[in-house]
Design an enzyme around this catalytic site. Sequence first.
Site, PDB file in Angstrom:
ATOM      1  N   ALA A   1      -4.151  11.586   1.251  1.00 63.07           N
ATOM      2  CA  ALA A   1      -3.738  11.077  -0.068  1.00 63.07           C
ATOM      3  C   ALA A   1      -3.130   9.675   0.067  1.00 63.07           C
ATOM      4  CB  ALA A   1      -2.745  12.030  -0.718  1.00 63.07           C
ATOM      5  N   TYR A   2      -2.358   9.461   1.127  1.00 59.10           N
ATOM      6  CA  TYR A   2      -1.805   8.111   1.371  1.00 59.10           C
ATOM      7  C   TYR A   2      -2.954   7.123   1.567  1.00 59.10           C
ATOM      8  CZ  TYR A   2       0.735   4.332   3.842  1.00 59.10           C
ATOM      9  OH  TYR A   2       1.259   3.118   4.242  1.00 59.10           O
TER      10      TYR A   2
END
Length: 231
Positions: free
Chosen positions: A146-147
């Site tokens: 997700a980062y």
Amino acid sequence: MDIEGSRVLVAGATGVLGGRLARALKAEGAEVVLAGRDSARLAELGDELDCQTVVFDYSDPDSVSGAVDRACDELGGLDCLVVATGAVAFGEARQLDPEILTGLIEANASGPIHLITEALRKIEPGGSVVAITAVVAEFPTAGMAAYSASKAALAAFLAATRRELRREVDILEVSPGHMETGFADRALAGEPPSMPEGEDVDTLIGQVVEAISEGRREIRYDPKSREITVK
Ligand SMILES: NC(=O)c1ccc[n+]([C@@H]2O[C@H](COP(=O)([O-])OP(=O)(O)OC[C@H]3O[C@@H](n4cnc5c(N)ncnc54)[C@H](OP(=O)(O)O)[C@@H]3O)[C@@H](O)[C@H]2O)c1
């Protein structure tokens, strides 16, 4: 852009890289307004650097536009925005908590994009926007899906905006590898994996300042060669 005498808003000045960039730009003769989320640390830094400050938080959109307006008022216009905000989270994609995802997208993508669009309405021709993405935008990493995705979103926005604003405003993407700033220890969730020795922060700060003055487009860390290229 000529840094001496330029009017600069540094967002994320309360962070390690933002604080270092604010100091370095001030040392080169820029007039700097510091923006940060933590009001106490921001006030301390403002006193230390003798700069005006403005508190903002991406979760409050009015504070984002307000930070740009305040900087323009204080500086009598705006030549450069530096975006050094961000947050990370670790863990497998299938364990991702929707609230953590929202926080990552806000800190790394939608918040910075909002801030940049507000600033672009004010930045004078010949000015610049600098934003820190991360090496994972180009080399997505397991345990940081997700980062990686949130940084890739910001990188894509910067690339498209650069095409729109060619010859008007320089857009510099800074895409570093890991550095020992404590960023990973402030993760929204999860534990950082073991990481290689961090890149040298002083070197990066010097490269960013030089890249702004030379109107460069990107500073990119290559995790395979461990080399940094500036274009
Ligand atoms: N350090 C690394 O290894 C590394 C590697 C690659 C890329 N980067 C990127 O470099 C940037 C700066 O990293 P750093 O190491 O300097 O980290 P840092 O010291 O933790 O700084 C992060 C900054 O982001 C601000 N921030 C976070 N969420 C925010 C929100 N919702 N609204 C407004 N401000 C928010 C923090 O504000 P407060 O402190 O005031 O809360 C702080 O000023 C980040 O974008 C990071 O992704 C870092």
